[in-house]
Design a protein around this motif. Structure first.
Motif, PDB file in Angstrom:
ATOM      1  N   LEU A 167      -8.464  -0.214   3.448  1.00 14.66           N
ATOM      2  CA  LEU A 167      -8.274  -0.896   2.544  1.00 14.66           C
ATOM      3  C   LEU A 167      -7.085  -2.179   3.300  1.00 14.66           C
ATOM      4  O   LEU A 167      -7.077  -2.453   2.604  1.00 14.66           O
ATOM      5  CB  LEU A 167      -6.884   0.551   2.051  1.00 14.66           C
ATOM      6  CG  LEU A 167      -7.415   1.671   1.655  1.00 14.66           C
ATOM      7  CD1 LEU A 167      -6.587   2.715   1.249  1.00 14.66           C
ATOM      8  CD2 LEU A 167      -8.336   1.259   0.374  1.00 14.66           C
ATOM      9  N   SER A 211      -4.248   6.765  -0.067  1.00 13.57           N
ATOM     10  CA  SER A 211      -4.930   6.159   1.411  1.00 13.57           C
ATOM     11  C   SER A 211      -5.409   7.984   1.872  1.00 13.57           C
ATOM     12  O   SER A 211      -6.792   8.011   2.420  1.00 13.57           O
ATOM     13  CB  SER A 211      -4.416   5.930   1.912  1.00 13.57           C
ATOM     14  OG  SER A 211      -3.272   6.457   2.390  1.00 13.57           O
ATOM     15  N   ARG A 220      -8.181   3.944   6.617  1.00 17.59           N
ATOM     16  CA  ARG A 220      -7.568   3.058   6.275  1.00 17.59           C
ATOM     17  C   ARG A 220      -7.576   1.618   6.998  1.00 17.59           C
ATOM     18  O   ARG A 220      -7.150  -0.289   5.763  1.00 17.59           O
ATOM     19  CB  ARG A 220      -6.086   3.648   7.209  1.00 17.59           C
ATOM     20  CG  ARG A 220      -5.468   4.279   6.168  1.00 17.59           C
ATOM     21  CD  ARG A 220      -4.632   5.339   6.877  1.00 17.59           C
ATOM     22  NE  ARG A 220      -3.794   6.480   5.869  1.00 17.59           N
ATOM     23  CZ  ARG A 220      -4.291   8.473   6.295  1.00 17.59           C
ATOM     24  NH1 ARG A 220      -4.577   7.937   7.399  1.00 17.59           N
ATOM     25  NH2 ARG A 220      -3.663   8.860   5.187  1.00 17.59           N
ATOM     26  N   LEU A 265       0.656  -0.973   0.172  1.00 18.75           N
ATOM     27  CA  LEU A 265       0.411   0.334   0.443  1.00 18.75           C
ATOM     28  C   LEU A 265       0.760   1.202   0.056  1.00 18.75           C
ATOM     29  O   LEU A 265       1.551   1.551   1.212  1.00 18.75           O
ATOM     30  CB  LEU A 265      -0.709   0.308   1.139  1.00 18.75           C
ATOM     31  CG  LEU A 265      -1.976   0.803   1.231  1.00 18.75           C
ATOM     32  CD1 LEU A 265      -3.237   0.668   2.517  1.00 18.75           C
ATOM     33  CD2 LEU A 265      -1.611   2.691   1.291  1.00 18.75           C
TER      34      LEU A 265
END
Lengths: 336, 336, 336
Positions: B326, B146, B323, B135
């Motif tokens: 994700l 993000s 987050r 990420l």
């Protein structure tokens, strides 16, 4: 986890480790390796216990490995950060250790740039009657036992992934090349590899491998009357002849400024591990390196990246399992 | 947590994200927002998994946000600290990433001052057949996905707190003001906001917004044949006219020494967001800023502190939920 | 854990603490001390709650103590690291605090080199209607309440290990020696010790103990009409006469360069605590020091290492129990 008997409160050096102790570490690490292959990689073995990382010499890699090992045993972790510490305020190292003991530390993992600090702390804490265990995570040029034990575990699992055991090392030829003189990794590996019956061949320029270096290792294996097998070489080719494993050590850049070495390029030409040089080894030869590596100095990049040759990643993976095993075994001593 | 289909192993950039993917992120974040409103804010989704923060560029705010998100998913966290790292010992970035992979990392959150590093690491790990997800937590001036996704989630929840959805953004006028040229936040927001049907108006002095800047965004929305709506302005008033949302970017002080900007005072006079300037916007206009803010430069303090105007705190709160979403979605890919 | 009533959202200073409040802290800490003596030392009291350590002034010892206390209450912890922070990017302290609030912080532990910062943050967060609690972990020369409370708890448990209580302190003579003027530890201890009925004797060279220093403490004990008992001395012997406890403060080296002190050697000769000097105290006299100590300056090494005399390690151990108590009590306020 099978019941194991473990008799060491501290792990400071491997000098007095017996073959039976090495085997206990390998078998315990193997059971944790199986835990780590599950999706949920935690066991409650050290739940509520406190593992403190006292890293006076900074390290990311080794600290992370211990931290993850402790987390996977469900321990709580405290990290001592030297930069922002009381040391700059004049506190002694022993007082720092005693402070963390008083907070409730059960296991202390200690790294220091000076040889002897973990032992000195272990002795002082023992004098106070503390039940805490001390694990040396590297002290000066003296010892780095968890590194040697993860190297040993890596070798055993490569030799037999299903049934790793120190007996598989008997008669194997293992070459250690590089800055032997200043290496705690080399010293700890010498104790463990010779105790498991391997024949260890050291290679380095004479400035980094004086003749008297091997003297302390010309002793019997602990708990046995068998001698340790150590051989010294000044050039690489005869050492590599028929080798089963080659371990390259990290080259500290400051060795050059100390005039112990010519240039990095010359070092690589004489002592760097390349595919060509490995041709005289056993066909199944594998390469180890404790990391971090200087690519193109100690090892050529293509050897480093060849999964058929390099065990570097496996060493890192072994590190977590072996450190779980060491913290677990020390915890069982503690609880007993 | 409803069953969701997610097809990305890595999140590096938003360029190819489809509206359906944005909607999945928003709905997943919304369910975590509900978790976060409970007194016990944890879910066992990533129990036993390891999330490693590799922050080569230091950051407290973003790292803390990812750390808390990972903790609330019950993951174990490793933090790579650049200051005390092996990098200073000559190790390559790829070798550092491979070391953390070998330790057992499942998800890697990477920030680096150079564009392309997270992608390079993701490719190298893929080449090794690793199941790890990468990420991008900010790479140079390239992308900060993000951040853009938490901005998107903030906008959706402001537009309908009960039923946030990207469809609410259709036809909204969103102004981004500041150092567009050097901003990874602006670039990532351009991909997401235009894909959700908003009309994005960029405002900056010409040194920070060259005419060719918008070219890459004059493409169709991924998975659709609709064009993206991007407009450029050199002065603030026409851009703010009728705006639904205004996003001020952080001004890097070094832009002044590069002669790209006059003084901070002049910047504030021409491009700073004040209550007066917002008068030409929609009555319900709201202000966003990725933080940390330079009060009195990008925004006047009274706008920043007015809860009727500023979404700055809500963005930070959204950050944890997004987050979590994700990491959770990448974890489901991983598990599939 | 018995049901307790606690009425403070924040703990900034001990000035207004009543004897009943001190007793509540002592009894709560005592119950946690019993938890800490078990092998599994965790309680789920703050499960899912977030404790954020905002340490603008670096500290290892105090931060570790709070971190361990929070972990043993099963909280999640965020650490703000000043070195790599947004502060260097121009963000205000209040904005940093608000960022951590917005992430979901429930309890904020704050240390800052300037007096008043924790109070300023608590006020700003209260203005925003935030339910977060602020605990001052040391602000300039103003206050360090958790240190004074752990000192108090240490004294109470020494006086009666089975039934510690503040009533045991009534009429005890407690000497505080050292850099009183610049010490937040001395100030906080003055509030707590006098409120519990002890007679506090301050000793220092006149440059470090001006006559007007004691004025703020010549007030009634909070919630009572009893006066506080504070006495000033310029030399050690009369102060030590009949003392029950002696607390040596840490000497900051910078005091010498400010010409407030002669050499360290002269300081030790006049104000250092040695076994000989303690001969005029009560036979059971005990020594405290907040740490880290300069051995041979504030205290001679043999006094420091004599378990019959020194409470230094016990203070550190008490610290974890007392900080668990404070976080727990603030958490109950929060939940109410």
């Amino acid at each position: 986890m099978a019941e194991t008997t473990w008799h060491r409160q501290h792990i400071i050096s491997l000098e007095s480790f017996t073959p039976a102790e090495y085997e206990t570490v390998i078998q315990t690490a193997e059971s944790f390796r199986q835990v780590l292959s599950r999706r949920t990689k935690k066991v409650p073995a050290l739940q509520g216990q406190v593992v403190t990382n006292l890293f006076f010499e900074p390290s990311t890699r080794t600290r992370s490995s211990f931290e993850l090992a402790a987390k996977r045993l469900s321990a709580d972790i405290l990290n001592f950060a030297p930069g922002t510490s009381s040391l700059s305020k004049g506190e002694t190292i022993l007082d720092t250790a005693k402070t963390y003991l008083a907070m409730g530390t059960d296991l202390m993992v200690i790294r220091h740039q000076q040889a002897g600090v973990p032992l000195a702390i272990a002795r002082e804490l023992a004098r106070l009657g503390a039940a805490v265990g001390v694990l040396n995570a590297g002290d000066g040029q003296h010892a780095h036992p968890s590194q040697a034990l993860l190297d040993l575990f890596t070798l055993c699992t490569v030799l037999d992934a299903e049934a790793p055991s120190i007996h598989l090392l008997k008669g194997k030829k293992i070459v250690i090349v590089g800055d032997i003189l200043h290496s705690r990794v080399a010293r700890s590996n010498l104790w463990s590899l010779t105790a498991c019956g391997a024949s260890v061949h050291l290679v380095a320029p004479p400035t980094l491998l004086p003749a008297q270096f091997a003297l302390p290792f010309q002793t019997a294996i602990a708990g046995s009357d068998q001698p340790r097998q150590v051989h010294l070489h000044a050039t690489l080719p005869p050492a590599l002849e028929g080798a089963d494993f080659v371990m390259a050590l990290r080259l500290q850049h400051e060795r050059m400024t100390q005039h112990l070495l010519p240039s990095l390029r010359e070092y690589h030409q004489q002592f760097g591990i390349t595919r060509d040089r490995l041709a005289v080894c056993q066909p199944q030869v594998k390469l180890l390196h404790p990391g971090p590596t200087n690519r193109g100095v100690e090892i050529s990049s293509d050897v480093m990246d060849d999964p058929a040759l390099s065990l570097v990643s496996q060493q890192v993976t072994s590190g977590v399992a072996v450190r779980m095993a060491l913290l677990y075994l020390m915890g069982t001593y503690h609880a007993a």
